[in-house]
Design a protein around this motif. Structure first.
Motif, PDB file in Angstrom:
ATOM      1  N   MET A   1       0.844  -1.195   0.000  1.00 38.43           N
ATOM      2  CA  MET A   1       0.000   0.000   0.000  1.00 38.43           C
ATOM      3  C   MET A   1       0.879   1.243   0.000  1.00 38.43           C
ATOM      4  N   SER A   2       0.593   2.159  -0.930  1.00 40.46           N
ATOM      5  CA  SER A   2       1.388   3.385  -1.037  1.00 40.46           C
ATOM      6  C   SER A   2       0.857   4.444  -0.074  1.00 40.46           C
ATOM      7  N   ILE A   3       1.755   4.981   0.769  1.00 40.07           N
ATOM      8  CA  ILE A   3       1.379   6.012   1.737  1.00 40.07           C
ATOM      9  C   ILE A   3       1.585   7.405   1.138  1.00 40.07           C
ATOM     10  N   LEU A   4       2.647   7.538   0.360  1.00 44.19           N
ATOM     11  CA  LEU A   4       2.991   8.841  -0.220  1.00 44.19           C
ATOM     12  C   LEU A   4       3.442   8.642  -1.660  1.00 44.19           C
ATOM     13  N   ASN A   5       2.895   9.454  -2.548  1.00 49.42           N
ATOM     14  CA  ASN A   5       3.321   9.458  -3.953  1.00 49.42           C
ATOM     15  C   ASN A   5       3.725  10.871  -4.345  1.00 49.42           C
ATOM     16  N   VAL A   6       4.907  10.998  -4.896  1.00 44.70           N
ATOM     17  CA  VAL A   6       5.392  12.279  -5.428  1.00 44.70           C
ATOM     18  C   VAL A   6       5.675  12.057  -6.906  1.00 44.70           C
ATOM     19  N   GLU A   7       5.092  12.881  -7.755  1.00 41.87           N
ATOM     20  CA  GLU A   7       5.239  12.692  -9.203  1.00 41.87           C
ATOM     21  C   GLU A   7       5.734  13.972  -9.869  1.00 41.87           C
ATOM     22  N   ASN A   8       6.756  13.813 -10.708  1.00 42.16           N
ATOM     23  CA  ASN A   8       7.260  14.891 -11.574  1.00 42.16           C
ATOM     24  C   ASN A   8       7.539  16.178 -10.799  1.00 42.16           C
ATOM     25  N   GLU A  61       0.991  13.555  -3.044  1.00 43.43           N
ATOM     26  CA  GLU A  61      -0.290  12.949  -2.681  1.00 43.43           C
ATOM     27  C   GLU A  61      -0.110  11.968  -1.528  1.00 43.43           C
ATOM     28  N   TRP A  62      -0.755  12.262  -0.396  1.00 43.25           N
ATOM     29  CA  TRP A  62      -0.745  11.364   0.756  1.00 43.25           C
ATOM     30  C   TRP A  62      -1.991  10.486   0.740  1.00 43.25           C
ATOM     31  N   SER A  63      -1.867   9.281   1.274  1.00 45.00           N
ATOM     32  CA  SER A  63      -3.060   8.446   1.458  1.00 45.00           C
ATOM     33  C   SER A  63      -4.003   9.122   2.451  1.00 45.00           C
ATOM     34  N   LYS A  64      -5.273   8.816   2.330  1.00 43.20           N
ATOM     35  CA  LYS A  64      -6.286   9.425   3.185  1.00 43.20           C
ATOM     36  C   LYS A  64      -6.067   9.024   4.647  1.00 43.20           C
ATOM     37  N   ASN A  65      -6.220   9.991   5.544  1.00 44.13           N
ATOM     38  CA  ASN A  65      -6.165   9.780   7.006  1.00 44.13           C
ATOM     39  C   ASN A  65      -4.790   9.349   7.516  1.00 44.13           C
ATOM     40  N   VAL A  66      -3.733   9.603   6.740  1.00 40.56           N
ATOM     41  CA  VAL A  66      -2.382   9.287   7.217  1.00 40.56           C
ATOM     42  C   VAL A  66      -1.921  10.380   8.184  1.00 40.56           C
ATOM     43  N   ARG A  67      -1.425   9.965   9.340  1.00 36.88           N
ATOM     44  CA  ARG A  67      -0.884  10.921  10.322  1.00 36.88           C
ATOM     45  C   ARG A  67       0.639  10.948  10.190  1.00 36.88           C
ATOM     46  N   VAL A  68       1.160  12.140   9.948  1.00 37.76           N
ATOM     47  CA  VAL A  68       2.583  12.323   9.696  1.00 37.76           C
ATOM     48  C   VAL A  68       3.228  13.012  10.888  1.00 37.76           C
TER      49      VAL A  68
END
Length: 518
Positions: A1-8, A61-68
């Motif tokens: 499961m991807s927690i964080l996606n950074v694109e371009n 883009e962070w996954s929904k409800n992720v606490r950082v």
């Protein structure tokens, strides 16, 4: 499961590009080391993914409800808050959940059957969150983390603004660990931590079930806790599976392959150009020459990544000191209250001594007392003859508003501009760094500016307070070489035995002198 996606992702400061179309992903449970030379944008990346800085281009883009949870060493801590208050504030969101549960129970008497069913379902979900985050063990969790990081010994009821840099880092780290977020973002967490608590943090991160991203130049520490490397270099971000040692093997193999491919292509280009030059004028071979020229024109030319300038440190040395560098007699150090027992110490010419011990016991205070920057509570300090002292403080003043070149020029007004630029370049800073404002540089680049000023003033004793903080691997190795070669005396605070073990004569354990109960 991807927690964080950074694109371009693309970003820069002025005409200085930091990233060019980079991508990044963080999966559940991954322990990532974000590494690269000073100034490549590691801390900038953290600021972008936490929303503190907007990128020029790209998507985060962070996954929904992720606490950082982000270890921000520059966080503002309010005067009047105690160590315990700061640690307990980690559970504020749980107190809000408890209040929500109370509100739901109060209104259940007025709910319709459908509303009651929804309310009970929400209460169940919220209760699971409280249990998962150990809500009913808050006090014991606070005490446990306080004990593990040595905060109980500092004093859990001490005002947060009265702490040293290292103690402050421990409190912020403790608060972060208590928050138990879904992802930890750790930017140089071992800076200012002593060996004992670095070991504790290492064990904690190895047992940590959630994901984290770690920035650190303490390579043995990095190697012991991560399983994924993201290498930041030349505006690119490259993913490697494995620890730091595995990454180094793969990187060296890649560099060898790239160099071999580059050499093959350069040889092919040379052969083609030679054939064209020899045959384009002859009628019989003109068509073959034109064919080879077309091949040259269509060829995608390989380029090797530009090598970062490596620092070259050489301390200018003054004439020898007298036999005795300094001597203390019944010296008691401190500010409002004593930090040490009476100390009778002596340092002789050419000795190289390290001060070690837990944060907050007075190592920096001892250095400043020896230098005469703060008065002792009791006793005396007598400096020797013919001392020319070079002092490296823990941190640079963050209110500086000058450029790198002017910062050094003010220190050495007799230098020409070329001499100032050359001195900064010797420390591994590029033209763009040299012309930048000091305050926009990374911690490692700022440290190199300070080292530049120290290197170019003749000295016969160096007093260094945590000189390895923020420095990348190349700069650390070069500093170690330069200090080993230095003929003067060295008195240094450092928490990295692998850095100093090979060249110091003595290690003074300040915990033996402190009045603190460590």
């Amino acid at each position: 499961m991807s927690i964080l996606n950074v694109e371009n992702l693309s970003h820069g400061f002025g005409d200085r590009a930091i990233y060019n179309q980079v991508s990044f992903r963080l999966l559940k449970g991954e322990h990532i080391g974000l590494i690269g030379p000073n100034g490549e944008g590691k801390s900038t990346f953290m600021n972008i993914v936490t929303g503190k800085l907007m990128p020029d281009e790209g998507k985060v883009e962070w996954s929904k409800n992720v606490r950082v949870g982000y270890l921000d060493q520059h966080a503002v801590l309010q005067k009047g808050m105690t160590v315990r208050d700061v640690l307990t504030s980690a559970f504020e969101f749980l107190l809000e959940i408890e209040n929500r549960i109370g509100f739901l129970y109060e209104k259940m008497g007025e709910d319709s059957p459908e509303e009651l069913e929804k309310a009970l379902e929400e209460v169940g979900d919220l209760q699971e969150l409280l249990d998962f985050h150990d809500f009913y063990l808050i006090d014991s969790k606070v005490e446990e983390v306080g004990r593990s990081l040595g905060l109980n010994d500092i004093g859990m009821d001490k005002d947060i603004t009265e702490l040293s840099g290292g103690q402050r880092t421990k409190v912020l780290l403790g608060k972060l660990l208590l928050e138990k977020p879904d992802i930890l973002l750790l930017d140089e967490p071992t800076n200012y931590l002593d060996e004992q608590h670095i070991e504790w943090l290492k064990r904690y991160l190895n047992d940590y079930e959630n994901a984290f991203i770690l920035i650190s130049h303490d390579l043995p520490f990095v190697n012991s806790v991560i399983n994924i490397i993201y290498h930041m270099d030349n505006q690119k971000l490259t993913r490697y599976v494995g620890d730091y040692a595995k990454f180094q093997e793969v990187l060296e193999a890649q560099k060898s392959q790239e160099q071999a491919a580059f050499n093959r292509q350069q040889n092919e280009i040379a052969d083609l150009k030679d054939f064209v030059a020899r045959n384009k004028a002859r009628v019989a071979t003109r068509n073959m020459a034109m064919s080879r020229q077309k091949k040259l024109d269509k060829m995608d030319i390989l380029e090797l990544a530009s090598e970062k300038p490596k620092p070259r440190f050489h301390f200018k040395e003054a004439g020898a000191t007298g036999r005795r560098v300094f001597e203390t007699l019944d010296l008691v150090i401190g500010y409002d209250e004593p930090l040490s027992k009476p100390l009778t110490l002596m340092m002789e010419r050419k000795e190289k001594i390290v001060l070690k011990g837990t944060n907050g016991i007075g190592k920096t205070t001892l250095l400043k007392s020896i230098l005469g920057l703060i008065p002792p509570i009791d006793g005396t300090v007598e400096q020797g003859e013919k001392l020319q002292i070079g002092y490296f403080e823990q941190e640079m003043d963050q209110n500086i508003r000058t450029s790198c070149i002017n910062e050094v020029w003010e220190e050495f007004p007799g230098f020409t501009q070329n001499e100032v630029r050359s001195a900064l370049a010797q420390c591994g800073l590029t033209r763009k760094h040299i012309e930048s404002m000091v305050r926009v540089l990374s911690g490692g680049e700022q440290a190199k500016v300070r080292l530049c000023k120290l290197l170019n003033r003749p000295t016969n004793i160096l007093i260094l307070d945590e000189p390895t903080n923020h420095l990348d691997a190349d700069a650390k190795a070069e500093l170690k070489r330069a200090l080993t070669a230095y003929n003067g005396a060295i008195l240094m605070v450092c928490h990295e035995p692998e850095f100093y073990d090979d060249f110091v004569n003595q290690v003074w354990d300040c915990s033996q002198w402190t009045t603190k109960a460590f």
